[in-house]
Design a protein around this motif. Structure first.
Motif, mmCIF file in Angstrom:
data_model
loop_
_atom_site.group_PDB
_atom_site.id
_atom_site.type_symbol
_atom_site.label_atom_id
_atom_site.label_comp_id
_atom_site.label_asym_id
_atom_site.label_seq_id
_atom_site.Cartn_x
_atom_site.Cartn_y
_atom_site.Cartn_z
ATOM 1 N N GLY A 192 11.810 -58.207 7.187
ATOM 2 C CA GLY A 192 12.709 -57.506 8.087
ATOM 3 C C GLY A 192 13.935 -56.939 7.405
ATOM 4 N N ARG A 193 15.082 -57.077 8.057
ATOM 5 C CA ARG A 193 16.322 -56.515 7.536
ATOM 6 C C ARG A 193 16.747 -57.173 6.223
ATOM 7 N N ALA A 194 16.468 -58.459 6.091
ATOM 8 C CA ALA A 194 16.829 -59.152 4.852
ATOM 9 C C ALA A 194 16.099 -58.539 3.662
ATOM 10 N N ARG A 195 14.816 -58.244 3.851
ATOM 11 C CA ARG A 195 14.047 -57.620 2.764
ATOM 12 C C ARG A 195 14.585 -56.219 2.467
ATOM 13 N N LEU A 196 14.907 -55.464 3.492
ATOM 14 C CA LEU A 196 15.443 -54.120 3.297
ATOM 15 C C LEU A 196 16.765 -54.165 2.542
ATOM 16 N N ALA A 197 17.661 -55.055 2.964
ATOM 17 C CA ALA A 197 18.962 -55.175 2.293
ATOM 18 C C ALA A 197 18.786 -55.601 0.833
ATOM 19 N N THR A 198 17.834 -56.488 0.604
ATOM 20 C CA THR A 198 17.573 -56.952 -0.754
ATOM 21 C C THR A 198 17.079 -55.815 -1.632
ATOM 22 N N GLY A 199 16.167 -55.014 -1.112
ATOM 23 C CA GLY A 199 15.646 -53.875 -1.872
ATOM 24 C C GLY A 199 16.729 -52.863 -2.181
ATOM 25 N N ILE A 200 17.602 -52.614 -1.215
ATOM 26 C CA ILE A 200 18.697 -51.666 -1.432
ATOM 27 C C ILE A 200 19.648 -52.202 -2.504
ATOM 28 N N GLY A 201 19.965 -53.489 -2.427
ATOM 29 C CA GLY A 201 20.858 -54.086 -3.421
ATOM 30 C C GLY A 201 20.282 -54.025 -4.821
ATOM 31 N N LEU A 202 19.003 -54.310 -4.952
ATOM 32 C CA LEU A 202 18.346 -54.269 -6.256
ATOM 33 C C LEU A 202 18.357 -52.856 -6.822
ATOM 34 N N ALA A 203 18.040 -51.890 -5.993
ATOM 35 C CA ALA A 203 18.033 -50.493 -6.452
ATOM 36 C C ALA A 203 19.436 -50.030 -6.826
ATOM 37 N N ALA A 204 20.446 -50.455 -6.047
ATOM 38 C CA ALA A 204 21.821 -50.033 -6.319
ATOM 39 C C ALA A 204 22.303 -50.552 -7.668
ATOM 40 N N ILE A 205 21.968 -51.790 -7.995
ATOM 41 C CA ILE A 205 22.392 -52.368 -9.272
ATOM 42 C C ILE A 205 21.827 -51.568 -10.437
ATOM 43 N N TRP A 206 20.550 -51.283 -10.379
ATOM 44 C CA TRP A 206 19.904 -50.608 -11.516
ATOM 45 C C TRP A 206 20.267 -49.128 -11.574
ATOM 46 N N LEU A 207 20.412 -48.477 -10.426
ATOM 47 C CA LEU A 207 20.840 -47.079 -10.415
ATOM 48 C C LEU A 207 22.278 -46.972 -10.898
ATOM 49 N N GLY A 208 23.119 -47.927 -10.526
ATOM 50 C CA GLY A 208 24.510 -47.921 -10.976
ATOM 51 C C GLY A 208 24.616 -47.991 -12.486
ATOM 52 N N GLY A 209 23.769 -48.802 -13.112
ATOM 53 C CA GLY A 209 23.774 -48.881 -14.574
ATOM 54 C C GLY A 209 23.399 -47.561 -15.214
ATOM 55 N N ALA A 210 22.395 -46.902 -14.650
ATOM 56 C CA ALA A 210 21.968 -45.607 -15.191
ATOM 57 C C ALA A 210 23.085 -44.571 -15.082
ATOM 58 N N LEU A 211 23.846 -44.595 -13.992
ATOM 59 C CA LEU A 211 24.946 -43.651 -13.818
ATOM 60 C C LEU A 211 26.097 -43.954 -14.773
ATOM 61 N N LEU A 212 26.380 -45.240 -14.978
ATOM 62 C CA LEU A 212 27.477 -45.620 -15.864
ATOM 63 C C LEU A 212 27.203 -45.246 -17.322
ATOM 64 N N GLU A 213 25.945 -45.126 -17.694
ATOM 65 C CA GLU A 213 25.610 -44.754 -19.068
ATOM 66 C C GLU A 213 26.163 -43.391 -19.450
ATOM 67 N N ARG A 214 26.485 -42.572 -18.476
ATOM 68 C CA ARG A 214 26.980 -41.221 -18.752
ATOM 69 C C ARG A 214 28.463 -41.189 -19.108
ATOM 70 N N ILE A 215 29.160 -42.290 -18.894
ATOM 71 C CA ILE A 215 30.608 -42.314 -19.122
ATOM 72 C C ILE A 215 30.917 -42.540 -20.597
ATOM 73 N N GLU A 216 31.837 -41.761 -21.142
ATOM 74 C CA GLU A 216 32.345 -41.963 -22.503
ATOM 75 C C GLU A 216 33.644 -42.762 -22.396
ATOM 76 N N TRP A 217 33.602 -44.029 -22.781
ATOM 77 C CA TRP A 217 34.759 -44.893 -22.633
ATOM 78 C C TRP A 217 35.758 -44.738 -23.778
ATOM 79 N N THR A 218 35.296 -44.287 -24.932
ATOM 80 C CA THR A 218 36.179 -44.076 -26.085
ATOM 81 C C THR A 218 36.021 -42.640 -26.560
ATOM 82 N N GLU A 219 36.887 -42.211 -27.497
ATOM 83 C CA GLU A 219 36.842 -40.820 -27.949
ATOM 84 C C GLU A 219 36.898 -40.749 -29.472
ATOM 85 N N PRO A 220 36.407 -39.653 -30.033
ATOM 86 C CA PRO A 220 36.430 -39.504 -31.503
ATOM 87 C C PRO A 220 37.853 -39.547 -32.042
ATOM 88 N N SER A 221 37.977 -40.056 -33.272
ATOM 89 C CA SER A 221 39.267 -40.129 -33.953
ATOM 90 C C SER A 221 39.107 -39.565 -35.359
#
Length: 510
Positions: A192-221
């Motif tokens: 039911g809803r618990a399974r749906l919420a769990t699936g959304i949470g799992l997808a959000a964690i892994w999609l969030g990591g993929a999006l964060l990979e695009r960020i440059e946290w440091t810069e050339p010196s």
């Protein structure tokens, strides 16, 4: 035997499941790098704890640890047997004792989950599994000098979750892996809803990591420079023999001359087995002069003795436009120093490892002046301690690690160690130049990607462009404390829910 196993660990199949899931987790680490398998293994481990008493939970957690460490670090026996001159049965016995002792941490995880998971269905998989696992993983990394190997987060260096590393480091990735395992368990078991919420949470964690990979946290010196890494592939059984010094020096000098067009040349840990004062005049001073003439910097591993005190250090020497020295601060027990010598007595004599009584360096920070830049340096095992590597930042423009993984032969260890070095580069947004005696040598970019590598048991050199960088990632600023704070908060929340549940139960009692 089977009845004894059943009575101590509980029903046999959950115990075998815990053991098997521990072994399966090893497939997530290099050289296999099957990072999704780890999530499945953690879900299986949690399933093995269902219905167990706290005592049975401890033993099943211990079995998980035996499976993980038994397959993952059994290579320790190579250094004890083949290079430590121990009889094979002694080396295997001591390795088994070590694995059994380290597996106790995972036993505590199993006990903690079953002790606090009393009632609410989601508390165990979503709070206690990630929180408890990371807290005990962190504890294992520093207690009794620490053994921070096979942390779950390393399995994700090539996966989507790697995007979180500059934020929360390897322990944060471990937390997300364990949380993903709990969510996967819920996805299978709930409806039911618990399974749906769990699936959304799992997808959000892994999609969030993929999006964060695009960020440059440091810069050339400043401009990039050409760096070379040398790997002479000197066999460990030859390296410390009295007549090998000249041959080793000639090998490295030949490789160095082939790479004099580089701005930086890095030799591995204790590349030269003689003390610095013994070879300074005939070798080091002329080599420094050659480096100045060619406009290059050379960084090399060498043991250094304090002639006044007689103490000696595992060191890293920089020569060229200037000379600087770093002495290793975090030594390997029984490999570089002998703990509890007065207590262990004759047992210490079993460890016939050359130069196994180094002294600890007293540098405040792991920095080495190399030409116009400061480099963050680590010697061998030091790069497994993220909190120590980060001490060089943000001043360090890039990272250097020198190692001698020849101690572990043709095993999983060199692959796992390169994986660790890649994580240090990613966490701090810095290139990593890694030189080893027999492999695996590599140059890694600031995103943890290998851009040049030399495989094990090959003699030669590699070169690549290294971009100095400046600035700090969130992990550089905060270190492990964000991940550990989150883990503590999860366990604290689970404890609070248990207290509330116990209070309500008492209130309903007649």
């Amino acid at each position: 035997m089977l009845p004894l196993l059943t009575s101590r660990f509980g029903p046999i199949w959950p115990s075998l499941l815990a053991l098997g899931c521990g072994g399966l987790t090893v497939l997530g680490f290099a050289p296999f790098s099957l990072f999704p398998v780890v999530v499945i293994a953690l879900a299986g481990f949690y399933q093995s704890l269902i219905g167990a008493t706290p005592r049975a939970g401890f033993w099943r957690g211990w079995l998980f640890g035996v499976g993980l460490l038994g397959f993952g670090v059994f290579w320790i026996r190579i250094s004890l047997n083949e290079f430590g001159n121990m009889d094979a049965w002694v080396a295997h016995l001591l390795t088994a004792i070590f694995i059994g002792a380290m597996a106790l941490y995972y036993g505590v995880v199993g006990w903690l989950i079953r002790r606090l998971d009393q009632g609410t269905a989601w508390v165990g998989p979503l709070l206690l599994l990630p929180g408890g696992y990371v807290l005990l993983e962190w504890l294992r990394g520093w207690l009794f000098t620490g053994f921070p190997w096979l942390n779950l987060g390393y399995t994700q260096i090539s996966g989507p979750l790697a995007g979180y590393a500059p934020l929360i480091g390897v322990h944060g990735l471990s937390l997300l892996v364990a949380l993903s395992g709990g969510l996967l368990w819920g996805l299978v078991r709930w409806s039911g809803r618990a399974r749906l919420a769990t699936g959304i949470g799992l997808a959000a964690i892994w999609l969030g990591g993929a999006l964060l990979e695009r960020i440059e946290w440091t810069e050339p010196s400043g401009p990039a420079f050409k760096a070379s890494v040398l790997q002479a592939n000197i066999p460990q059984e030859v390296k410390w023999t009295p007549d090998a010094g000249v041959m080793i020096a000639e090998t490295y000098l030949t490789l160095t001359r082939e790479h004099l067009d580089s701005d930086l040349i890095v030799w591995p840990e204790t590349a030269l087995p003689d003390f610095l004062h013994q070879i300074r005049a005939p070798l080091i001073d002329p080599l420094a002069e050659l480096a100045r003439e060619e406009g290059t910097e050379i960084v090399l591993g060498i043991p250094v003795m304090d002639l006044e005190s007689g103490r000696y250090y595992n060191g890293l020497l920089g020569i060229g436009t200037q000379e600087d020295f770093y002495a290793k601060r975090h030594l390997v027990p029984f490999g570089e120093f002998l703990p509890f010598k007065d207590w262990l007595g004759p047992l210490v004599r079993l460890f016939e490892v050359p130069m196994s009584d180094f002294s600890r360096g007293d540098s405040e920070r792991p920095l080495l002046a190399v030409g116009r830049h400061q480099a963050g340096v680590s010697i061998c095992y030091e790069d497994t301690f993220a909190a120590e590597v980060v001490e060089a930042l943000p001043e360090a423009a890039y990272l250097i690690n020198v190692s001698n993984d020849a101690w572990f032969g043709d095993s999983l260890a060199p692959h796992q160690h390169l994986e660790i070095a890649r994580m240090r580069a990613l966490e701090n947004g810095r290139f990593m130049i890694r030189a080893t005696n027999t492999g695996i040598s590599a140059i890694v970019d600031h995103r943890g990607r290998v851009i040049a590598t030399l495989p094990s048991f090959v003699s030669g050199g590699i070169a690549a462009e290294v971009q100095p960088r400046q600035g700090a990632t969130p992990f550089t600023l905060v270190g492990n404390w964000l991940a550990i704070g989150l883990a503590l908060a999860l366990v604290a929340a689970a404890s609070l829910f248990r207290l509330i549940g116990s209070g309500m139960a008492k209130g309903r009692a007649p």
